[in-house]
Each structure stands twice: as structure tokens, then as C-alpha cells.
Design a protein around this motif. Structure first.
Motif, PDB file in Angstrom:
ATOM      1  N   LEU A 194      -3.708   4.342  -4.581  1.00 28.40           N
ATOM      2  CA  LEU A 194      -3.033   4.983  -3.453  1.00 28.40           C
ATOM      3  C   LEU A 194      -1.674   5.523  -3.859  1.00 28.40           C
ATOM      4  CD1 LEU A 194      -3.876   2.398  -0.641  1.00 28.40           C
ATOM      5  CD2 LEU A 194      -4.712   4.745  -0.761  1.00 28.40           C
ATOM      6  N   LEU A 195      -0.937   4.754  -4.633  1.00 25.92           N
ATOM      7  CA  LEU A 195       0.392   5.201  -5.057  1.00 25.92           C
ATOM      8  C   LEU A 195       0.279   6.409  -5.990  1.00 25.92           C
ATOM      9  CD1 LEU A 195       2.263   1.817  -5.631  1.00 25.92           C
ATOM     10  CD2 LEU A 195       2.179   3.248  -3.587  1.00 25.92           C
ATOM     11  N   GLY A 196      -0.722   6.387  -6.853  1.00 24.92           N
ATOM     12  CA  GLY A 196      -0.923   7.547  -7.727  1.00 24.92           C
ATOM     13  C   GLY A 196      -1.343   8.773  -6.946  1.00 24.92           C
ATOM     14  N   ALA A 197      -2.174   8.569  -5.911  1.00 24.28           N
ATOM     15  CA  ALA A 197      -2.664   9.701  -5.123  1.00 24.28           C
ATOM     16  C   ALA A 197      -1.557  10.347  -4.301  1.00 24.28           C
ATOM     17  CB  ALA A 197      -3.795   9.232  -4.213  1.00 24.28           C
ATOM     18  N   LEU A 198      -0.508   9.604  -4.012  1.00 24.66           N
ATOM     19  CA  LEU A 198       0.591  10.172  -3.222  1.00 24.66           C
ATOM     20  C   LEU A 198       1.192  11.411  -3.872  1.00 24.66           C
ATOM     21  CD1 LEU A 198       2.637   7.117  -1.921  1.00 24.66           C
ATOM     22  CD2 LEU A 198       1.419   8.797  -0.554  1.00 24.66           C
ATOM     23  N   THR A 199       1.180  11.459  -5.172  1.00 27.87           N
ATOM     24  CA  THR A 199       1.812  12.563  -5.887  1.00 27.87           C
ATOM     25  C   THR A 199       0.864  13.728  -6.118  1.00 27.87           C
ATOM     26  OG1 THR A 199       1.241  11.588  -8.030  1.00 27.87           O
ATOM     27  CG2 THR A 199       3.356  10.968  -7.062  1.00 27.87           C
ATOM     28  N   ARG A 200      -0.383  13.609  -5.672  1.00 32.34           N
ATOM     29  CA  ARG A 200      -1.361  14.684  -5.878  1.00 32.34           C
ATOM     30  C   ARG A 200      -1.322  15.635  -4.687  1.00 32.34           C
ATOM     31  NH1 ARG A 200      -6.434  11.045  -7.707  1.00 32.34           N
ATOM     32  NH2 ARG A 200      -7.581  12.927  -7.138  1.00 32.34           N
ATOM     33  N   LYS A 201      -1.131  16.882  -4.995  1.00 26.57           N
ATOM     34  CA  LYS A 201      -0.861  17.880  -3.965  1.00 26.57           C
ATOM     35  C   LYS A 201      -1.969  17.975  -2.933  1.00 26.57           C
ATOM     36  CE  LYS A 201       0.441  22.737  -3.452  1.00 26.57           C
ATOM     37  NZ  LYS A 201       0.699  24.009  -4.180  1.00 26.57           N
ATOM     38  N   SER A 202      -3.239  17.933  -3.364  1.00 27.05           N
ATOM     39  CA  SER A 202      -4.351  18.186  -2.460  1.00 27.05           C
ATOM     40  C   SER A 202      -4.667  17.007  -1.547  1.00 27.05           C
ATOM     41  CB  SER A 202      -5.598  18.563  -3.257  1.00 27.05           C
ATOM     42  OG  SER A 202      -5.910  17.547  -4.198  1.00 27.05           O
ATOM     43  N   ILE A 203      -4.338  15.783  -1.953  1.00 32.36           N
ATOM     44  CA  ILE A 203      -4.709  14.615  -1.140  1.00 32.36           C
ATOM     45  C   ILE A 203      -3.518  13.762  -0.752  1.00 32.36           C
ATOM     46  CG2 ILE A 203      -6.991  14.558  -2.180  1.00 32.36           C
ATOM     47  CD1 ILE A 203      -6.102  12.222  -3.901  1.00 32.36           C
ATOM     48  N   GLY A 204      -2.336  14.078  -1.287  1.00 38.12           N
ATOM     49  CA  GLY A 204      -1.165  13.233  -1.045  1.00 38.12           C
ATOM     50  C   GLY A 204      -0.835  13.079   0.424  1.00 38.12           C
ATOM     51  N   HIS A 205      -0.952  14.148   1.206  1.00 31.32           N
ATOM     52  CA  HIS A 205      -0.584  14.079   2.626  1.00 31.32           C
ATOM     53  C   HIS A 205      -1.496  13.116   3.375  1.00 31.32           C
ATOM     54  CE1 HIS A 205       0.913  15.431   6.496  1.00 31.32           C
ATOM     55  NE2 HIS A 205      -0.341  15.584   6.889  1.00 31.32           N
ATOM     56  N   THR A 206      -2.809  13.186   3.097  1.00 31.06           N
ATOM     57  CA  THR A 206      -3.752  12.302   3.797  1.00 31.06           C
ATOM     58  C   THR A 206      -3.524  10.856   3.390  1.00 31.06           C
ATOM     59  OG1 THR A 206      -5.368  14.100   3.850  1.00 31.06           O
ATOM     60  CG2 THR A 206      -6.188  11.879   4.237  1.00 31.06           C
ATOM     61  N   VAL A 207      -3.337  10.620   2.109  1.00 31.74           N
ATOM     62  CA  VAL A 207      -3.082   9.249   1.639  1.00 31.74           C
ATOM     63  C   VAL A 207      -1.797   8.706   2.260  1.00 31.74           C
ATOM     64  CG1 VAL A 207      -2.582   7.857  -0.399  1.00 31.74           C
ATOM     65  CG2 VAL A 207      -4.368   9.604  -0.486  1.00 31.74           C
ATOM     66  N   ALA A 208      -0.814   9.563   2.408  1.00 32.36           N
ATOM     67  CA  ALA A 208       0.434   9.139   3.041  1.00 32.36           C
ATOM     68  C   ALA A 208       0.183   8.695   4.478  1.00 32.36           C
ATOM     69  CB  ALA A 208       1.451  10.282   3.014  1.00 32.36           C
ATOM     70  N   THR A 209      -0.682   9.393   5.180  1.00 33.81           N
ATOM     71  CA  THR A 209      -1.018   9.006   6.556  1.00 33.81           C
ATOM     72  C   THR A 209      -1.647   7.624   6.592  1.00 33.81           C
ATOM     73  OG1 THR A 209      -1.378  11.333   7.080  1.00 33.81           O
ATOM     74  CG2 THR A 209      -2.279   9.717   8.620  1.00 33.81           C
ATOM     75  N   TRP A 210      -2.535   7.335   5.636  1.00 31.38           N
ATOM     76  CA  TRP A 210      -3.150   6.002   5.589  1.00 31.38           C
ATOM     77  C   TRP A 210      -2.098   4.931   5.355  1.00 31.38           C
ATOM     78  CZ3 TRP A 210      -7.355   7.551   1.452  1.00 31.38           C
ATOM     79  CH2 TRP A 210      -8.241   8.472   2.021  1.00 31.38           C
ATOM     80  N   LEU A 211      -1.215   5.164   4.412  1.00 32.43           N
ATOM     81  CA  LEU A 211      -0.214   4.145   4.078  1.00 32.43           C
ATOM     82  C   LEU A 211       0.733   3.888   5.237  1.00 32.43           C
ATOM     83  CD1 LEU A 211       0.617   5.064   0.377  1.00 32.43           C
ATOM     84  CD2 LEU A 211      -0.429   2.963   1.189  1.00 32.43           C
ATOM     85  N   LYS A 212       1.040   4.935   6.007  1.00 32.25           N
ATOM     86  CA  LYS A 212       1.934   4.750   7.138  1.00 32.25           C
ATOM     87  C   LYS A 212       1.325   3.830   8.196  1.00 32.25           C
ATOM     88  CE  LYS A 212       4.320   9.194   6.675  1.00 32.25           C
ATOM     89  NZ  LYS A 212       4.534  10.533   7.281  1.00 32.25           N
ATOM     90  N   LYS A 213      -0.006   3.821   8.260  1.00 28.81           N
ATOM     91  CA  LYS A 213      -0.679   2.991   9.258  1.00 28.81           C
ATOM     92  C   LYS A 213      -1.032   1.608   8.731  1.00 28.81           C
ATOM     93  CE  LYS A 213      -2.795   7.050  11.455  1.00 28.81           C
ATOM     94  NZ  LYS A 213      -4.081   7.719  11.788  1.00 28.81           N
ATOM     95  N   ALA A 214      -0.785   1.368   7.443  1.00 25.81           N
ATOM     96  CA  ALA A 214      -1.196   0.099   6.827  1.00 25.81           C
ATOM     97  C   ALA A 214      -0.328  -1.049   7.329  1.00 25.81           C
ATOM     98  CB  ALA A 214      -1.096   0.198   5.308  1.00 25.81           C
ATOM     99  N   ASP A 215      -0.973  -2.207   7.498  1.00 26.57           N
ATOM    100  CA  ASP A 215      -0.253  -3.422   7.884  1.00 26.57           C
ATOM    101  C   ASP A 215      -0.046  -4.349   6.690  1.00 26.57           C
ATOM    102  OD1 ASP A 215       0.053  -2.762  10.533  1.00 26.57           O
ATOM    103  OD2 ASP A 215      -1.925  -3.518  11.065  1.00 26.57           O
ATOM    104  N   ALA A 216      -0.809  -4.142   5.629  1.00 28.04           N
ATOM    105  CA  ALA A 216      -0.680  -5.011   4.461  1.00 28.04           C
ATOM    106  C   ALA A 216      -1.270  -4.315   3.246  1.00 28.04           C
ATOM    107  CB  ALA A 216      -1.406  -6.343   4.702  1.00 28.04           C
ATOM    108  N   LEU A 217      -0.685  -4.638   2.104  1.00 39.12           N
ATOM    109  CA  LEU A 217      -1.216  -4.180   0.809  1.00 39.12           C
ATOM    110  C   LEU A 217      -1.240  -5.408  -0.099  1.00 39.12           C
ATOM    111  CD1 LEU A 217       0.714  -0.805   0.314  1.00 39.12           C
ATOM    112  CD2 LEU A 217      -1.667  -1.091   1.002  1.00 39.12           C
ATOM    113  N   PRO A 218      -2.325  -6.184  -0.034  1.00 40.36           N
ATOM    114  CA  PRO A 218      -2.344  -7.472  -0.748  1.00 40.36           C
ATOM    115  C   PRO A 218      -2.131  -7.346  -2.249  1.00 40.36           C
ATOM    116  CG  PRO A 218      -4.182  -7.284   0.793  1.00 40.36           C
ATOM    117  CD  PRO A 218      -3.561  -5.928   0.714  1.00 40.36           C
ATOM    118  N   ASP A 219      -2.585  -6.246  -2.842  1.00 40.55           N
ATOM    119  CA  ASP A 219      -2.467  -6.122  -4.292  1.00 40.55           C
ATOM    120  C   ASP A 219      -1.229  -5.340  -4.723  1.00 40.55           C
ATOM    121  OD1 ASP A 219      -3.420  -3.805  -3.163  1.00 40.55           O
ATOM    122  OD2 ASP A 219      -4.774  -3.309  -4.827  1.00 40.55           O
ATOM    123  N   LEU A 220      -0.238  -5.248  -3.832  1.00 42.08           N
ATOM    124  CA  LEU A 220       1.013  -4.579  -4.203  1.00 42.08           C
ATOM    125  C   LEU A 220       1.829  -5.489  -5.106  1.00 42.08           C
ATOM    126  CD1 LEU A 220       2.925  -2.158  -3.895  1.00 42.08           C
ATOM    127  CD2 LEU A 220       3.886  -3.298  -1.878  1.00 42.08           C
TER     128      LEU A 220
END
Length: 935
Positions: free
Chosen positions: A494-520
Motif C-alpha cells: 500500500l505504501l509503495g502504491a501511494l507513489t504510483r500515479k495511476s493507482i495512488g489516489h485510490t489507494v490513498a482513499t483506502w488508507l484514509k478509511k483504515a482503522d488499523a494496519l497490523p503489519d505496519l
């Protein structure tokens, strides 16, 4: 020598020519497409540059008659070549180069010359060489080069592209080419077919044959339907041998026609050859070799294929059943995609009967044919094969074609288990053409339950490089992956995808709604921290970092947050400020925390004050620390907007806000520091016991600091005032109040005068008024004299009293307010005595200006200070006749002073009083007259 930024220069072309490179033609054409290099030295004034020369030739080509065009063009050439310092472009050297290549006569050189003749731009340089080569080919009966150049002259007029050669020149050259062929046919007919074939075999399918001159003469010269420029009527004719030129010459041998049929590129020359062979060499056609017929099958010409089919059908020796043994099996199958419908029908019939084992790859290639019957045959042949034998990958490719899409989709779904279709194949289908995408979507829906295809599969799809150019596939994968919980996708991806132009915006939307990232991990947190410095990923990175459910304050670390708060960027320091306010306690700011993260509250508080007031701290950092301290002040905190927004509870006690920390900050040169200190001082003034020091603040250059003193003093004794920051009447210090009237600040002087006026009975007195009369400010001196008269008027003068002589001669004055009992003088003489004492005892006065280097103010001479007091007494006496009657005798007494400035000021004052009150009997008039006589 000219300087050139072009990638190819004339030296490169010469080097290739010298080495016999097969790339000579390609490089020469690329060289001619470049702009001419600029000369190293600018041309002299009036010189005819090559560009100007070309414009002159263009003008010449537009002249009305051939004679005029020749004359103008000749003059242009003469002018250009006659210049001693002419700087022609290097490409003009190509003329000699091409002739040299021709003279050398190597196979590579002749091949390059043929290619250049067919396609190089006809611009000066190349054109000069080609024209000279043509003349040499004529003279040497070089059929190969003659044919290539004659074709170019003939076809050039109907072609586009860059050209510097005039239309008239091209017309001349193609007429010359036909004239050469005509003379050859008359003088040496046995050579005529060979030269004519060399011309005809170069014409391409996109040639406009009706506009040709040489070719139409070859096959329609006998019609006579032409003038000096072009042919008329239907050309090429349907019967191409009836009116051909030099018909007898063509009957000598079938070889030229058979060569033309096997090497030509367009249908009209092929038809000309076929018709000639049928008419003149029917017997030879019956004895053609299978190899020659096979070569015809490879020619992309409908007429050649029609001729081939007619030959095959007309000979029992060439029956379909014998074609394989004759080596014509592949030739017959090559006709499956022929431009001739007759040839395709023959090939399809042959394939059904004799090529049932046709390779699937070849059939798949035929599905891309532009001919419907060929596609239908290929689809039918493939649908008769076993889907499993063809394989899933091959069936996936068949989805691209309309004739096989439905069959292939059904075969994939019914002939293969889910486990037999590998993920790589499914990914290929997702990134395939429209039909493949549709099949993939339908297959997933039919074969998999929602979420059954794990997140790893869709991550693989999105990691495929093809997603950059395929929005539909990317959208499909994102939609599917978005249905999985964010925690199951994998934080590193997910963190790597944030910097990808074509999918970064959508991945950012997912992360904004996340309540936990156990493997962070800690590494992931550091990666997120790095993303805040990119404008594209800053928003989501800050949102994830600001979520304490995902990232704890300890993971963020105080040093990083403080570093962020020091930045000038409002987004970054705003995030740091809000986070520190909401999640950090005072003890968290202790730099000496133990390994468990526990710090000392006092040390943390001290650091906060150092951040808020430190001289080396940047403004963003001071702003944060000041806000933190304000929000956690027990009294001020609940009123702060930030505290209300973040629902903060004060975490500091009032004892933390000591005068030692705050009071010096009131005199800081930085505005934000003073404002912060002023706010705290208002709340803590009385708690510190500093209420009696507010007089110091009245002289401050900063308005917010002065206002503390003004509010504390103006409202002194007001029962409605805030007692925490207001002085009581008992706390008013007369000396300090009167000292305010000497401030360099006008507002402070006005405050002092208003306090004296308001509380005169408590803090005033004649002696202090006498001191005020020595002020450098005229308004203060006037105030002192007026107060002396109003507050200390003699007891024997009733309110509204006027001198006797003035009664009845002036307009009635409004009755004066009864003076406050503030120590009134016993009688008029007592007041006069006080005035004599003040005037005679005035020391050196105080200047209104500060001394050098901000030191003490300089002193005025006593005479000047006394003159100031006399003037103020005079001005008040001019306004008030009663006061004038009282002070005139005192002023008159001082006219006898030996100090020139003093007696002159007194004399002037008395003269003003007499003019102001003409009916007033002023005591001491004799003294006045004596003073005038002495003057």
C-alpha cells in the motif's frame, strides 16, 4: 564550412559511400530531410543566400511562358554561382558523390542508387547527381538505373513530398525517358522490352496510373489519345496489348514479360504481362515450371493470382490432388488471403480437401484477414478442433476475433476446470482486448464467489507493467481489491502504491478509511514520514500518521513532530501543531525521558517556555509552543479556539506561568512573543503581585503591552472592572501617575492627565501642579494651570465671580461648576503668593526630546522653562477674566526682572491681557508703564 547541430552531416554520407555500406540510401534520405546548416560567418550585405536563391527559382516557376521561366531561372543560377564568397549548403556535394558511386559500379553502390532514385527527396544536390546518372545510364544502356530513374520522373508529378525541382523540369525528364524508349524500340527493338520492363516493375500500388506518361505510352501508345502533357480517355486500357508500343518487339521472347509478372508491384503492369503472355506465348504458358507458379502465389497482386488460378484449372497436370507432389501445396494455401476472390475460393476449397491438418497458428493469422470468406473458413476450421488440444492460451487469443469469440469463450468455460487456468493467463485476459476483458469479468463472476480471489491476485494484476496503459484493467483490479479489508492487503504494498500515479489516489482513499494496519513496521512509519514531503502523497500520509489507531505518538516521536512544526509550510506545521496539542502532555516534552517514555512535567514545561520564547526558535515553532501553553492555561485554556476544537483539558497549573518567565517577554522585540506574554500577564498580573508595576508598561512601544497598563489604571476603582487586572484606588501611586505626564508617548501622557483629573482629590495638590507647569508639553502645562485655578480657587471668590470693571460689558458667562474642595487657597493673595513662588523657583526645564543614544532627556534653561509657564498662565488668563485679574499683578511684578527673556515675556503677556479684557482694571498698571518707558 558551416556549423550544424544536425545528427548527420555530409562527412557521414561520404564515409558510408566510400565503405560501400548498405545503409547509404537510408542515411542519405535522412540527411536530406534535415534543415541546411547555418554558415559559420554571416553573409555579407547584399549577398544572395541559398534560401533567397530558392525563392528566386520559385518565382521563376510561376512565370507565364516557358521562355520566361527559363530566363528567370537562368538568371538566378548565374547570380548565385557568380558570387566569389557564395556559401552553398553542403548537400550540393552529393551530385559528385552519386556520380562517383555510379562510376565505381559496385553491387552495393548500384543497389543504393536504385533506392535513392526511387524515394530520395528531389532537392538540389541529390537531383544534380541523379540527373547526371540518368544521362550516363542512357549513354551506357544501363537498363536497371534507367528504369528506376524513368519510373521516378514519370510518377513524381502525382506524388507529394519535399521537392525543389520544377514541374517543367520533371515533365521534360519523363518526356525524355519515353523518347529514349521510343528511339530504342525503333533502332534496337530487341532491347526495348528489357528497358520497358525495368520501368514498369517499379510502379507501386498507390501510383495514379492515369497521370503517367511513360507507362501509358508503353501499353497505350497506339491509341493516339494523348497530347504534349498527358493521356486522355481510359488508361490503363482493359486490353493492354492491342495498342501497345512496338508490339513486334514484345513477341521476340516471353522472358521480359515473365520477369515483369514475377517482380512487378502493382496490378496494371501485371495485367500487361499476363495479357502479353496469353496473346503471344500461349504455348510457353503451358510449359511453365511449378517453381515459377509458386513465385506468382507470393505476389500480392489480384491479377497475378487470377492468372495463376486459371493456369492451375486449365491444366490436368496441375489438378488439386497433384499440387502437393508438385511442390505447390504451400503456394495454394498462400492464396487463402489473396486480394482475388477467385483465388481465395480456390484456396479454401483446396484447404478443406487437402489441408485438414493446417497449423492452428496459421488459421489464427487468417482470422485477422480483411476478407470475410477467409475469416469464416479459418473460424470453421478451428471450431472443428478440440478445445483442449488447442490449449487455453490459444483459445484466449481467439477471443480477439468476432468469428471465434463466442466459441472460444464457451470452450474456456466448459472445457477447462478452474484450476487448469493459471493466474498468469487470467492476468493476460484482464489486460487483453475488449472481448478478452469481457470474458474475464464474466468468468470471475461465474466461477468465483466475492472475495474468493485473494488480494494477492489483484495485487499481481496491478503490479503488471501493462496497467500504466490500460485504464479499464486497472479500474477492474482496483474495484476488486478495494472490496478486501485494508489490513489484508499488506502495508508495504500500500505504501509503495501511494507513489504510483495511476493507482495512488485510490489507494490513498483506502488508507484514509483504515482503522488499523497490523503489519505496519517502524520502517513503514519512516516511509510514511518520508511521503509527507511529496505534494502528491502528503495528504494521505499525514492522515494515516495522524490516526492514533494506526500510528502511536511514540512511533511518530517528538523530535520529528517538532522538526515538522519548525517548517514554514502551513500544511506540515499545522499538522504537527494539531497533533502535539491533541496527543502530547507537558511531560512528553522533557528531553531527558527514561527508556519507558516517562518524562518530568517541570522539565517539559520549561522546554515549552523555551520553545515559545527562545531567541533562536523559528516563528512556526514559537507559534506552536505559545498555542500549547495558552490552551493548557487553567483560566485561558477553555476559551481558546484550538482547545474547543480538540476538546483539550488544561494540563498545567497557574504556578507554571511565573512572572520570571513572562514579564521579560513583554519587552521582547518579536510581536508574537509580546502578544503571548501580554495575554498571560492579564490573567496573572495580580497573582504575581505585579499590579503596581503596570506603570512600567505604559511607556512601551508595543500597543498590546501599553494597553495592559491603560486598562489597569483607567478602570481603577470601577466596581465592574476585573479585579485580577485592575488597580484599586489605594494602589494608585501619585508620583507614578504624575510621571506618566512626562512620557514620550502621547497616549501615556493623556492617560496620566485623565487619571489626575479623575482622582485629583486623592493624588493631586498645588505642589504637584507646580511641578507639572515645568513640563515640556504645552498641553500638560496648560492642564496644570487650569487645574490650579479650578481646583484651588481662593475661598473668598464665589462661583461665577467677575472683576468689577468687567461687569455688564461682557456677555453673561454660564455659571461655573462649584470647584471641588481640593485645598483651596484662603484668599486671592495666597494664590498670588503661590504663583510668585512657582515663577521665581522654576529650575531648568525638561526637554520633550530624548537625549543622544536613548539617554536621559536634556535640560532646558530655567529662563526658557519660566517663559513656558508665563505663556500658559497668559493663555488661561486670556480666556478667563477672573483669572486675568488675579494673575496680572504677579506678571507685572516680573516685568522688572533683569532677565531679558523673562521681562519681555511678562510684558507681552500683559499686553495680551489688556487687549483681551479692555474694560478690566488690572492692578499693577504703573509697573507696566514703567516697564514700557524703560524699554
Amino acid at each position: 564550412m558551416a556549423s550544424s547541430p544536425n545528427p548527420i552531416d555530409i562527412a557521414n554520407v561520404k564515409q558510408l559511400a566510400a565503405s560501400g555500406s548498405p545503409a547509404l540510401a537510408e542515411i542519405l534520405e535522412a540527411y536530406l530531410e534535415q534543415p541546411d546548416p547555418a554558415p559559420e560567418a554571416p553573409p555579407r550585405e547584399g549577398a544572395l543566400t541559398f534560401a533567397a536563391f530558392l525563392r528566386l527559382l520559385s518565382v521563376a516557376q510561376g512565370m507565364g511562358t516557358p521562355a520566361q521561366r527559363r530566363e528567370q531561372a537562368t538568371d538566378a543560377w548565374k547570380r548565385f554561382l557568380a558570387q566569389v564568397d557564395a556559401a552553398p549548403p553542403p548537400r550540393l556535394e552529393l551530385a559528385d558523390l552519386l556520380v562517383r558511386v555510379y562510376e565505381e559500379g559496385t553491387d552495393a553502390g548500384r543497389s543504393a542508387l536504385c533506392d535513392i532514385a526511387r524515394s530520395a527527396p528531389l532537392v538540389f544536390g541529390a537531383w544534380g547527381g541523379l540527373k547526371r546518372v540518368y544521362k550516363l545510364a542512357e549513354a551506357r544502356l544501363d537498363a536497371e538505373l534507367f528504369g528506376a530513374l524513368a519510373y521516378r520522373f514519370d510518377a513524381e508529378l502525382s506524388r507529394g513530398g519535399r521537392r525543389e525541382v520544377s514541374r517543367g523540369t520533371l515533365i521534360y525528364m519523363r518526356r525524355r525517358a519515353w523518347r529514349f524508349l521510343r528511339e530504342l524500340g525503333r533502332s534496337t527493338p530487341q532491347l526495348y522490352p528489357q528497358f520497358a520492363v525495368e520501368v514498369l516493375r517499379h510502379y507501386t500500388p498507390d501510383t495514379t496510373f492515369r497521370d503517367l506518361w511513360v507507362a501509358n505510352h508503353i501499353w497505350a501508345h497506339g491509341t493516339g489519345k494523348y497530347d504534349g502533357r498527358s493521356f486522355h480517355g481510359g488508361v490503363p486500357p482493359s486490353d493492354m496489348v492491342k495498342h501497345r508500343a512496338f508490339g513486334e518487339a514484345w513477341k521476340r521472347s516471353p522472358d521480359p514479360l515473365m520477369l515483369l509478372l514475377s517482380t512487378c508491384q502493382a496490378d496494371p503492369p501485371a495485367r500487361f504481362a499476363i495479357q502479353g503472355l496469353r496473346k503471344d506465348f500461349a504455348e510457353a504458358l503451358r510449359s511453365v515450371t511449378p517453381a515459377w507458379l509458386a513465385r506468382l502465389a507470393t505476389r500480392p497482386l489480384a491479377s497475378a493470382h487470377d492468372f495463376l488460378i486459371e493456369t492451375l484449372l486449365g491444366s490436368p497436370e496441375l489438378h488439386q490432388s497433384k499440387l502437393r507432389s508438385l511442390g505447390l501445396h504451400d503456394a495454394a494455401l498462400a492464396l487463402l488471403d489473396s486480394p482475388s476472390a477467385k483465388a481465395r475460393a480456390f484456396a479454401i476449397e483446396y484447404a478443406r480437401a487437402h489441408a485438414t491438418d493446417l497449423d492452428p497458428e496459421r488459421l489464427a493469422a487468417l482470422l485477422a484477414s480483411e476478407h470475410k470468406d477467409t475469416r469464416a473458413f479459418a473460424a470453421s476450421a478451428l471450431q472443428g478442433r478440440s478445445p483442449r488440444a488447442l490449449g487455453h492460451a490459444f483459445l484466449g487469443r481467439l477471443l480477439e476475433h468476432g468469428e471465434t469469440e463466442a466459441w472460444a469463450a464457451k470452450a474456456l468455460s466448459e472445457s477447462f476446470d478452474r484450476a487448469e487456468l493459471p493466474e498468469s493467463f487470467l492476468v493476460d485476459m484482464i489486460y487483453g482486448e475488449g472481448a478478452q476483458k469481457r470474458w474475464a469479468a464474466a468468468y470471475f463472476k461465474a466461477k468465483y464467489r466475492p472475495g474468493e480471489l485473494g488480494a494477492a491476485f489483484w495485487i499481481r494484476v496491478l503490479d503488471d507493467p501493462r496497467h500504466e496503459d490500460d485504464d479499464r484493467a486497472t479500474e477492474m483490479a482496483l474495484d476488486a481489491l478495494g472490496k478486501h479489508p485494508v489490513a489484508t492487503i499488506g502495508t508495504p504494498w500500500l505504501l509503495g502504491a501511494l507513489t504510483r500515479k495511476s493507482i495512488g489516489h485510490t489507494v490513498a482513499t483506502w488508507l484514509k478509511k483504515a482503522d488499523a494496519l497490523p503489519d505496519l513496521t517502524a520502517e513503514g512509519v519512516e516511509r510514511l514520514k518520508g511521503l509527507v514531503f511529496s505534494a502528491e502523497t502528503r495528504g494521505v500520509a499525514l492522515e494515516v500518521l495522524g490516526n492514533p489507531k494506526i500510528v502511536t505518538p511514540r512511533q511518530l516521536t517528538l523530535p520529528w513532530l517538532l522538526a515538522l512544526a519548525r517548517r514554514a509550510d502551513p500544511t506540515l506545521n499545522g499538522f504537527a501543531r494539531r497533533y502535539l496539542l491533541a496527543h502530547m502532555k507537558p511531560q512528553d516534552f522533557d528531553a531527558g525521558q527514561d527508556p519507558g517514555g516517562r518524562g518530568d512535567r517541570e522539565a517539559g514545561t520549561a522546554r515549552l517556555f523555551a520553545l515559545a520564547l527562545g531567541e533562536k526558535e523559528p516563528e512556526p515553532m514559537r507559534a506552536f509552543a505559545q498555542t500549547y501553553l495558552r490552551c493548557h492555561h487553567p483560566a485561558l485554556g477553555p476559551e481558546q479556539a484550538e482547545a474547543k476544537e480538540l476538546d483539550l483539558k488544561p494540563a498545567l497549573k497557574r504556578a507554571a506561568f511565573t512572572a520570571e518567565r513572562i514579564w521579560p517577554a513583554l519587552f521582547d522585540k518579536r510581536d508574537d512573543v509580546r502578544r503571548f506574554a501580554a495575554l498571560i500577564t492579564r490573567a496573572e498580573l495580580r497573582a504575581w503581585g505585579y499590579q503596581t508595576r503596570v506603570y512600567e508598561l505604559a511607556h512601551s512601544d508595543a500597543k498590546e503591552v501599553r494597553n495592559i497598563a491603560f486598562d489597569a489604571l483607567r478602570k481603577a476603582g470601577d466596581p465592574s472592572a476585573d479585579p485580577a487586572m485592575t488597580l484599586t484606588l489605594d494602589e494608585l501611586d501619585p508620583a507614578q501617575v504624575f510621571a506618566l505626564t512626562e512620557s514620550l508617548r502621547k497616549s501615556a501622557r493623556e492617560l496620566g492627565l485623565s487619571l489626575i483629573l479623575k482622582h485629583y482629590a486623592r493624588i493631586g495638590g498645588p505642589e504637584r501642579l507646580g511641578w507639572l507647569m515645568q513640563s515640556a508639553d504645552r498641553e500638560v502645562r496648560l492642564f496644570a494651570v487650569r487645574m490650579l485655578w479650578e481646583k484651588h480657587r481662593p475661598r473668598d471668590l464665589p462661583p461665577g465671580w467677575q472683576p468689577r470693571a468687567a461687569r455688564g460689558k461682557e456677555q453673561p458667562r454660564p455659571e461655573a461648576e462649584a470647584p471641588e474642595d481640593a485645598g483651596r487657597f484662603a484668599d486671592v493673595e495666597a494664590l498670588r503668593t503661590f504663583l510668585r513662588y512657582v515663577l521665581s523657583g522654576i529650575p531648568a526645564g525638561r526637554s520633550p526630546d530624548p537625549g543622544d543614544d536613548a539617554g536621559p532627556r536634556r535640560r532646558l534653561p530655567a529662563s526658557e522653562a519660566k517663559r513656558h509657564v508665563i505663556e500658559i498662565v497668559r493663555d488661561l488668563a486670556v480666556e478667563d477674566a477672573a483669572f486675568a485679574a488675579l494673575v496680572a499683578p504677579v506678571i507685572a511684578e516680573f516685568t522688572g526682572s533683569i532677565a531679558k527673556g523673562e521681562w519681555q515675556a511678562c510684558l507681552a503677556a500683559l499686553m495680551r491681557l489688556r487687549r483681551a479684557h479692555p474694560g478690566l482694571a488690572i492692578e499693577g498698571l504703573a509697573s507696566l508703564d514703567a516697564g514700557q518707558e524703560r524699554a
